[in-house]
Write a protein that holds these residues in place. Structure first.
Motif, PDB file in Angstrom:
ATOM      1  N   SER A 176       7.663  12.652  -7.662  1.00  0.00           N
ATOM      2  CA  SER A 176       8.643  12.536  -6.566  1.00  0.00           C
ATOM      3  C   SER A 176       8.716  13.787  -5.688  1.00  0.00           C
ATOM      4  O   SER A 176       9.512  13.834  -4.757  1.00  0.00           O
ATOM      5  N   HIS A 177       7.897  14.785  -5.954  1.00  0.00           N
ATOM      6  CA  HIS A 177       8.010  16.073  -5.248  1.00  0.00           C
ATOM      7  C   HIS A 177       6.800  16.380  -4.374  1.00  0.00           C
ATOM      8  O   HIS A 177       6.562  17.530  -4.018  1.00  0.00           O
ATOM      9  N   PHE A 178       6.040  15.363  -3.996  1.00  0.00           N
ATOM     10  CA  PHE A 178       4.788  15.620  -3.284  1.00  0.00           C
ATOM     11  C   PHE A 178       4.876  15.415  -1.771  1.00  0.00           C
ATOM     12  O   PHE A 178       3.882  15.115  -1.130  1.00  0.00           O
ATOM     13  N   GLY A 179       6.010  15.547  -1.175  1.00  0.00           N
ATOM     14  CA  GLY A 179       6.113  15.465   0.282  1.00  0.00           C
ATOM     15  C   GLY A 179       6.057  14.048   0.804  1.00  0.00           C
ATOM     16  O   GLY A 179       5.147  13.666   1.533  1.00  0.00           O
ATOM     17  N   ASN A 180       7.052  13.253   0.411  1.00  0.00           N
ATOM     18  CA  ASN A 180       7.071  11.843   0.795  1.00  0.00           C
ATOM     19  C   ASN A 180       6.992  11.634   2.302  1.00  0.00           C
ATOM     20  O   ASN A 180       6.295  10.743   2.786  1.00  0.00           O
ATOM     21  N   GLU A 181       7.722  12.465   3.052  1.00  0.00           N
ATOM     22  CA  GLU A 181       7.790  12.267   4.511  1.00  0.00           C
ATOM     23  C   GLU A 181       6.424  12.445   5.165  1.00  0.00           C
ATOM     24  O   GLU A 181       6.074  11.736   6.109  1.00  0.00           O
ATOM     25  N   MET A 182       5.655  13.413   4.672  1.00  0.00           N
ATOM     26  CA  MET A 182       4.321  13.649   5.240  1.00  0.00           C
ATOM     27  C   MET A 182       3.442  12.421   5.068  1.00  0.00           C
ATOM     28  O   MET A 182       2.689  12.040   5.971  1.00  0.00           O
ATOM     29  N   MET A 183       3.532  11.781   3.912  1.00  0.00           N
ATOM     30  CA  MET A 183       2.703  10.599   3.649  1.00  0.00           C
ATOM     31  C   MET A 183       3.129   9.417   4.499  1.00  0.00           C
ATOM     32  O   MET A 183       2.297   8.620   4.933  1.00  0.00           O
ATOM     33  N   VAL A 184       4.417   9.316   4.744  1.00  0.00           N
ATOM     34  CA  VAL A 184       4.927   8.224   5.577  1.00  0.00           C
ATOM     35  C   VAL A 184       4.469   8.404   7.022  1.00  0.00           C
ATOM     36  O   VAL A 184       4.013   7.449   7.669  1.00  0.00           O
ATOM     37  N   ILE A 185       4.572   9.620   7.535  1.00  0.00           N
ATOM     38  CA  ILE A 185       4.137   9.884   8.913  1.00  0.00           C
ATOM     39  C   ILE A 185       2.628   9.680   9.042  1.00  0.00           C
ATOM     40  O   ILE A 185       2.146   9.107  10.024  1.00  0.00           O
ATOM     41  N   ARG A 186       1.886  10.142   8.031  1.00  0.00           N
ATOM     42  CA  ARG A 186       0.431   9.927   8.028  1.00  0.00           C
ATOM     43  C   ARG A 186       0.116   8.441   8.118  1.00  0.00           C
ATOM     44  O   ARG A 186      -0.704   8.010   8.939  1.00  0.00           O
ATOM     45  N   ALA A 187       0.768   7.650   7.295  1.00  0.00           N
ATOM     46  CA  ALA A 187       0.525   6.206   7.284  1.00  0.00           C
ATOM     47  C   ALA A 187       0.886   5.565   8.624  1.00  0.00           C
ATOM     48  O   ALA A 187       0.154   4.709   9.139  1.00  0.00           O
ATOM     49  N   LYS A 188       2.007   5.987   9.194  1.00  0.00           N
ATOM     50  CA  LYS A 188       2.452   5.410  10.462  1.00  0.00           C
ATOM     51  C   LYS A 188       1.475   5.714  11.591  1.00  0.00           C
ATOM     52  O   LYS A 188       1.170   4.839  12.418  1.00  0.00           O
ATOM     53  N   GLN A 189       0.966   6.948  11.634  1.00  0.00           N
ATOM     54  CA  GLN A 189       0.026   7.299  12.694  1.00  0.00           C
ATOM     55  C   GLN A 189      -1.285   6.518  12.543  1.00  0.00           C
ATOM     56  O   GLN A 189      -1.849   6.024  13.530  1.00  0.00           O
ATOM     57  N   LEU A 190      -1.756   6.370  11.308  1.00  0.00           N
ATOM     58  CA  LEU A 190      -2.970   5.592  11.087  1.00  0.00           C
ATOM     59  C   LEU A 190      -2.741   4.122  11.434  1.00  0.00           C
ATOM     60  O   LEU A 190      -3.621   3.467  12.001  1.00  0.00           O
ATOM     61  N   ASP A 191      -1.560   3.607  11.094  1.00  0.00           N
ATOM     62  CA  ASP A 191      -1.202   2.242  11.490  1.00  0.00           C
ATOM     63  C   ASP A 191      -1.259   2.083  13.007  1.00  0.00           C
ATOM     64  O   ASP A 191      -1.750   1.072  13.530  1.00  0.00           O
ATOM     65  N   THR A 192      -0.734   3.078  13.702  1.00  0.00           N
ATOM     66  CA  THR A 192      -0.680   3.023  15.170  1.00  0.00           C
ATOM     67  C   THR A 192      -2.077   2.987  15.767  1.00  0.00           C
ATOM     68  O   THR A 192      -2.369   2.167  16.655  1.00  0.00           O
ATOM     69  N   TRP A 193      -2.948   3.871  15.296  1.00  0.00           N
ATOM     70  CA  TRP A 193      -4.328   3.881  15.799  1.00  0.00           C
ATOM     71  C   TRP A 193      -5.032   2.561  15.487  1.00  0.00           C
ATOM     72  O   TRP A 193      -5.771   2.035  16.315  1.00  0.00           O
ATOM     73  N   LEU A 194      -4.793   2.037  14.292  1.00  0.00           N
ATOM     74  CA  LEU A 194      -5.409   0.768  13.914  1.00  0.00           C
ATOM     75  C   LEU A 194      -4.902  -0.366  14.793  1.00  0.00           C
ATOM     76  O   LEU A 194      -5.692  -1.196  15.276  1.00  0.00           O
ATOM     77  N   GLN A 195      -3.581  -0.426  15.015  1.00  0.00           N
ATOM     78  CA  GLN A 195      -3.023  -1.495  15.845  1.00  0.00           C
ATOM     79  C   GLN A 195      -3.579  -1.428  17.258  1.00  0.00           C
ATOM     80  O   GLN A 195      -3.893  -2.470  17.866  1.00  0.00           O
ATOM     81  N   GLU A 196      -3.730  -0.226  17.799  1.00  0.00           N
ATOM     82  CA  GLU A 196      -4.299  -0.073  19.143  1.00  0.00           C
ATOM     83  C   GLU A 196      -5.731  -0.596  19.197  1.00  0.00           C
ATOM     84  O   GLU A 196      -6.133  -1.249  20.164  1.00  0.00           O
ATOM     85  N   ASP A 226      -1.817   0.283  -1.139  1.00  0.00           N
ATOM     86  CA  ASP A 226      -1.346   0.322   0.243  1.00  0.00           C
ATOM     87  C   ASP A 226      -1.110  -1.091   0.774  1.00  0.00           C
ATOM     88  O   ASP A 226      -1.875  -2.016   0.488  1.00  0.00           O
ATOM     89  N   THR A 227      -0.053  -1.256   1.547  1.00  0.00           N
ATOM     90  CA  THR A 227       0.312  -2.569   2.086  1.00  0.00           C
ATOM     91  C   THR A 227       0.052  -2.659   3.591  1.00  0.00           C
ATOM     92  O   THR A 227       0.711  -3.427   4.294  1.00  0.00           O
ATOM     93  N   ARG A 228      -0.895  -1.880   4.057  1.00  0.00           N
ATOM     94  CA  ARG A 228      -1.168  -1.838   5.502  1.00  0.00           C
ATOM     95  C   ARG A 228      -1.448  -3.232   6.063  1.00  0.00           C
ATOM     96  O   ARG A 228      -1.054  -3.539   7.189  1.00  0.00           O
ATOM     97  N   ILE A 229      -2.121  -4.060   5.330  1.00  0.00           N
ATOM     98  CA  ILE A 229      -2.458  -5.394   5.842  1.00  0.00           C
ATOM     99  C   ILE A 229      -1.202  -6.213   6.128  1.00  0.00           C
ATOM    100  O   ILE A 229      -1.215  -7.127   6.949  1.00  0.00           O
ATOM    101  N   VAL A 230      -0.098  -5.880   5.470  1.00  0.00           N
ATOM    102  CA  VAL A 230       1.175  -6.552   5.733  1.00  0.00           C
ATOM    103  C   VAL A 230       1.886  -5.912   6.922  1.00  0.00           C
ATOM    104  O   VAL A 230       2.547  -6.587   7.714  1.00  0.00           O
ATOM    105  N   ARG A 231       1.723  -4.594   7.059  1.00  0.00           N
ATOM    106  CA  ARG A 231       2.442  -3.873   8.125  1.00  0.00           C
ATOM    107  C   ARG A 231       1.863  -4.120   9.514  1.00  0.00           C
ATOM    108  O   ARG A 231       2.581  -4.043  10.511  1.00  0.00           O
ATOM    109  N   ILE A 232       0.566  -4.375   9.589  1.00  0.00           N
ATOM    110  CA  ILE A 232      -0.096  -4.523  10.882  1.00  0.00           C
ATOM    111  C   ILE A 232       0.009  -5.962  11.384  1.00  0.00           C
ATOM    112  O   ILE A 232      -0.064  -6.916  10.613  1.00  0.00           O
ATOM    113  N   ASN A 233       0.172  -6.104  12.694  1.00  0.00           N
ATOM    114  CA  ASN A 233       0.211  -7.424  13.317  1.00  0.00           C
ATOM    115  C   ASN A 233      -1.227  -7.894  13.540  1.00  0.00           C
ATOM    116  O   ASN A 233      -1.905  -7.439  14.458  1.00  0.00           O
TER     117      ASN A 233
END
Length: 271
Positions: free
Chosen positions: A56-76, A94-101
């Protein structure tokens, strides 16, 4: 959905680290200002029998932002190429296939170690347009299972740092030689970042980061088939503004200090 914790985890080393990113995304889904809104990750987390407190101490926010930016590039990319092939390397849970439209014309492939895919099959199923491939990404044989007749988007989230530089180069060259055109997005860590967290990571999971990047130009020269189109520090992402105030202030501060600013960067290349 049955949330009985009936999935015991027996993964080690880099395979175990998938639980770090799963927890980060699940925790974000409970936030008032969730960045990913990844309810599927939260559902999976509740069904796994594992002591998540130890990761629980490995920088959760960094991983979330990383995932969101990669999601954004993929969606584009998908918006421009609705018939694309998507290749998600080191997919973990990873649940990216669910997050992406996704339009129904996309062909999506998730690749990870056989042990990871076996676990993943508890939560996902192969179906039309979606296939899980059980293989180490460094194995030379798995790629031939993927069609190469369409524009291709390759995501490598939190995986390349566990390979040696030579392994990274071989993998990247194999990908850009196999697919005729597309983009590849991934994260890199500086030697400062790796050194700062290596003892904790090894003690917790046994995993070791091998590839470090202090100069982005060194990445540019790994493959003659590509051109860099984005280089973004995690701490300078536009999604930082959605973090809680205290964390947001910390990130803004870190973005002003080169050693911290360059700890984790997201790169996007066109080939």
């Amino acid at each position: 959905m049955d949330f009985t914790k009936n999935h015991k985890i027996n993964l080690t080393k880099e395979m175990e680290t998938l639980l770090i990113t799963l927890q980060a995304k699940a925790k974000d889904s409970f936030s008032k200002h969730s960045i990913l809104q990844d309810n599927k990750a939260a559902d999976i987390l509740q069904m796994i029998d594992y002591d998540f407190e130890k990761v629980s101490h490995f920088g959760n926010e960094m991983m979330v932002i990383r995932a969101k930016q990669l999601d954004t590039w993929l969606q584009e990319f998908i918006n421009k190429h609705p018939d694309a092939i998507v290749l998600n390397l080191g997919c973990g849970l990873d649940t990216r296939i669910v997050r992406i439209n996704l339009p129904s014309t996309i062909q999506w492939f998730d690749v990870d170690f056989p042990e990871v895919i076996e676990l993943r099959k508890s939560f996902f199923s192969n179906q039309k347009g979606y296939e899980m491939i059980p293989s180490s990404v460094t194995d030379p044989n798995w790629l031939e299972k993927i069609p190469n007749n369409r524009p291709t988007m390759i995501i490598a989230e939190g995986i390349l740092e566990y390979l040696s530089q030579d392994e990274v180069k071989v993998l990247l060259n194999r990908l850009t030689n196999y697919f005729p055109q597309g983009q590849i997005a991934f994260d890199v860590m500086s030697s400062f970042a790796v050194h700062s967290g290596k003892d904790s990571l090894k003690e917790t999971t046994g995993a070791v980061h091998k590839w470090t990047v202090d100069h982005i130009n060194d990445v540019d020269t790994l493959d003659s088939n590509w051109n860099r189109i984005a280089n973004l520090s995690i701490f300078q992402s536009k999604y930082v503004h959605k973090l809680p105030l205290k964390t947001r202030f910390l990130y803004y501060t870190m973005a002003m200090i080169p050693n911290f600013r360059n700890m984790i960067r997201l790169l996007l290349y066109k080939f």
